[in-house]
Design a protein around this motif. Structure first.
Motif, PDB file in Angstrom:
ATOM      1  N   ALA A 115       0.831  -1.207   0.000  1.00 57.20           N
ATOM      2  CA  ALA A 115       0.000   0.000   0.000  1.00 57.20           C
ATOM      3  C   ALA A 115       0.861   1.251   0.000  1.00 57.20           C
ATOM      4  O   ALA A 115       0.563   2.233  -0.695  1.00 57.20           O
ATOM      5  N   ALA A 116       1.936   1.240   0.785  1.00 55.49           N
ATOM      6  CA  ALA A 116       2.829   2.398   0.807  1.00 55.49           C
ATOM      7  C   ALA A 116       3.489   2.616  -0.543  1.00 55.49           C
ATOM      8  O   ALA A 116       3.609   3.754  -1.020  1.00 55.49           O
ATOM      9  N   THR A 117       3.898   1.538  -1.177  1.00 59.29           N
ATOM     10  CA  THR A 117       4.537   1.643  -2.486  1.00 59.29           C
ATOM     11  C   THR A 117       3.556   2.182  -3.519  1.00 59.29           C
ATOM     12  O   THR A 117       3.901   3.063  -4.320  1.00 59.29           O
ATOM     13  N   ILE A 121       4.998   6.238  -1.168  1.00 62.70           N
ATOM     14  CA  ILE A 121       5.577   6.611   0.122  1.00 62.70           C
ATOM     15  C   ILE A 121       6.792   5.741   0.400  1.00 62.70           C
ATOM     16  O   ILE A 121       6.672   4.519   0.532  1.00 62.70           O
ATOM     17  N   PRO A 122       7.990   6.328   0.490  1.00 66.68           N
ATOM     18  CA  PRO A 122       9.149   5.510   0.879  1.00 66.68           C
ATOM     19  C   PRO A 122       9.044   5.086   2.337  1.00 66.68           C
ATOM     20  O   PRO A 122       8.629   5.865   3.202  1.00 66.68           O
ATOM     21  N   VAL A 123       9.425   3.845   2.591  1.00 66.91           N
ATOM     22  CA  VAL A 123       9.418   3.284   3.939  1.00 66.91           C
ATOM     23  C   VAL A 123      10.842   2.866   4.278  1.00 66.91           C
ATOM     24  O   VAL A 123      11.435   2.047   3.578  1.00 66.91           O
ATOM     25  N   THR A 124      11.385   3.429   5.326  1.00 66.36           N
ATOM     26  CA  THR A 124      12.748   3.082   5.725  1.00 66.36           C
ATOM     27  C   THR A 124      12.732   2.207   6.977  1.00 66.36           C
ATOM     28  O   THR A 124      11.735   2.128   7.687  1.00 66.36           O
ATOM     29  N   PHE A 125      13.862   1.553   7.238  1.00 68.02           N
ATOM     30  CA  PHE A 125      13.994   0.671   8.391  1.00 68.02           C
ATOM     31  C   PHE A 125      15.395   0.838   8.951  1.00 68.02           C
ATOM     32  O   PHE A 125      16.190   1.645   8.443  1.00 68.02           O
ATOM     33  N   THR A 126      15.720   0.092  10.002  1.00 66.40           N
ATOM     34  CA  THR A 126      16.993   0.306  10.712  1.00 66.40           C
ATOM     35  C   THR A 126      17.775  -0.993  10.862  1.00 66.40           C
ATOM     36  O   THR A 126      17.810  -1.575  11.947  1.00 66.40           O
ATOM     37  N   PRO A 127      18.425  -1.442   9.799  1.00 65.51           N
ATOM     38  CA  PRO A 127      19.222  -2.671   9.922  1.00 65.51           C
ATOM     39  C   PRO A 127      20.367  -2.480  10.901  1.00 65.51           C
ATOM     40  O   PRO A 127      20.998  -1.418  10.954  1.00 65.51           O
ATOM     41  N   GLY A 128      20.603  -3.515  11.697  1.00 66.00           N
ATOM     42  CA  GLY A 128      21.718  -3.477  12.631  1.00 66.00           C
ATOM     43  C   GLY A 128      21.488  -2.674  13.890  1.00 66.00           C
ATOM     44  O   GLY A 128      22.397  -2.529  14.711  1.00 66.00           O
ATOM     45  N   ARG A 129      20.262  -2.196  14.099  1.00 71.47           N
ATOM     46  CA  ARG A 129      20.009  -1.351  15.272  1.00 71.47           C
ATOM     47  C   ARG A 129      20.326  -2.089  16.578  1.00 71.47           C
ATOM     48  O   ARG A 129      20.790  -1.491  17.539  1.00 71.47           O
ATOM     49  N   ASN A 350      11.263  -0.150   0.053  1.00 71.23           N
ATOM     50  CA  ASN A 350      10.590  -0.147  -1.260  1.00 71.23           C
ATOM     51  C   ASN A 350      11.251   0.861  -2.180  1.00 71.23           C
ATOM     52  O   ASN A 350      10.669   1.884  -2.540  1.00 71.23           O
ATOM     53  N   PRO A 351      12.488   0.592  -2.597  1.00 68.33           N
ATOM     54  CA  PRO A 351      13.264   1.570  -3.383  1.00 68.33           C
ATOM     55  C   PRO A 351      12.629   1.943  -4.709  1.00 68.33           C
ATOM     56  O   PRO A 351      12.981   2.984  -5.284  1.00 68.33           O
ATOM     57  N   GLU A 352      11.686   1.135  -5.206  1.00 65.97           N
ATOM     58  CA  GLU A 352      11.055   1.461  -6.476  1.00 65.97           C
ATOM     59  C   GLU A 352      10.315   2.785  -6.451  1.00 65.97           C
ATOM     60  O   GLU A 352      10.124   3.423  -7.498  1.00 65.97           O
ATOM     61  N   VAL A 353       9.859   3.213  -5.263  1.00 66.69           N
ATOM     62  CA  VAL A 353       9.143   4.497  -5.206  1.00 66.69           C
ATOM     63  C   VAL A 353      10.067   5.666  -5.512  1.00 66.69           C
ATOM     64  O   VAL A 353       9.605   6.743  -5.910  1.00 66.69           O
TER      65      VAL A 353
END
Length: 359
Positions: A115-117, A121-129, A350-353
């Motif tokens: 839905a965000a894509t 709307i870009p959605v980011t996350f925190t790898p390695g947090r 979702n880098p396609e956005v």
């Protein structure tokens, strides 16, 4: 960026809203920022699925709070920073002004990514947090299981002096000179390997995505899963859950372990088939088992491992450090600051956005 940007900081009892807002102000000290606030009770109240219809569509898993709470809190916010709040297809559909969602987790499981894509709307996350926290916890479980630390502590508090743990047949195992197997070699597994090698262990790694050159440089041995299980006196899980890794360890391959081996799972419950574990403990194939994650969380009242010997259990605490919360808020806020400055994002689910693509 406009003169005033409204930001929803949707925190909880681990990452409070003011951690997000303080981190974003630090990243954008001269910006005009207006904050709207939402706070859920996770982890003091458990997360779960939110918003799915009768067919399981449109919702998210591992979320805290309701769609109504998020919609009310969002108001005119164009940017949202959160850890657990549910951004379902409904929330995204009914929030046309929303332009960015930053999730302070290793993956945005509380966001309907499709839905965000579709909404751009870009959605980011925190790898390695939580890599350092989770690695330290895994090593702690390994040591506790191999040296019977928690069982000796519990007995002594009941007035029982377990001098029999010094008897040869009951004595613990050392890491020095042991072969330790790590299933998964990402951010967490690589830290665990470094620590185990410092103790003097020979470290085997099973991970089809591991870089052989890096493994060689790190001093670990890449091998297949079955070979790792046959050779390791202690095995620790550090893989991601995918359709291919669900029940990666199961009755068939756990039988390959050496007699008396120690098994540790502080990664994800779905990696391990829990059904054969009581029998493996009773037979002695497993000498000890240490768990921080489970197939059902929390385990049910009639959970068979409650009565099994040599089991250590903790309630999904591997990532629970203050530094993890601080780090997750900083990484999430840094991504929001890049978005607002028009700079490239680093951790986009979702880098396609970003290129105008659609799923």
């Amino acid at each position: 960026m406009t003169d005033m940007t409204t930001v929803l900081v949707a925190g909880d009892d681990f990452i409070a809203p003011d951690l997000f807002s303080a981190a974003l102000r630090e990243g954008l000290p001269a910006a005009g920022l207006s904050f709207r606030t939402m706070r859920t009770r996770w982890p003091n109240e458990p997360f779960g699925p939110v918003g799915a219809d009768g067919q399981g569509n449109g919702g998210v898993k591992e979320a805290s709070g309701t769609e109504e709470q998020v919609l009310e809190a969002l108001g005119d916010a164009s940017v949202a920073l959160t850890q657990m709040a549910p951004f379902t297809s409904r929330v995204i559909r009914e929030s046309p002004g929303l332009k960015f969602i930053g999730v302070a987790r290793g993956g945005p499981v509380n966001v309907d990514l499709a839905a965000a894509t579709a909404a751009g709307i870009p959605v980011t996350f925190t790898p390695g947090r939580n890599a350092a926290a989770a690695a330290e916890f895994a090593v702690g479980l390994i040591l506790a299981a191999m040296r019977r630390i928690t069982h000796a502590d519990a007995a002594l508090k009941e007035g029982i002096w377990r001098g029999d743990y010094y008897a040869y047949d009951n004595a613990g195992l050392e890491l020095d000179g042991a072969t330790a197997g790590l299933v998964g070699y990402g951010a967490i597994g690589s830290i665990v390997a470094r620590v185990l090698r410092a103790f003097g262990a020979h470290v085997l790694v099973s991970d089809p995505y591991a870089d052989p050159a890096r493994a060689y440089a790190d001093g670990v041995e890449l091998t297949g899963l079955e070979d790792l299980l046959r050779r390791s006196s202690v095995v620790s899980l550090h893989a991601r859950v995918t359709p291919e890794t669900r029940h990666l360890l199961n009755a068939g391959n756990l039988a390959l372990l050496p007699e008396g081996a120690v098994l540790v799972n502080s990664a994800r419950g779905e990696l391990l088939d829990y059904a054969p574990l009581p029998g493996l403990l009773e037979s002695g194939r497993l000498g000890a088992l240490a768990l921080d994650v489970y197939d059902i969380e929390p385990p049910p009242a009639d959970w068979p491992l409650d009565k099994a010997p040599n089991v250590i259990t903790t309630p999904h605490l591997a990532g629970a450090t203050r530094q993890t919360a601080d780090r997750a808020a900083l990484i999430t806020a840094a991504e929001a600051a890049r978005f607002l400055r028009g700079e490239p994002l680093r951790h986009v689910a979702n880098p396609e956005v970003l290129t105008g693509g659609r799923p």
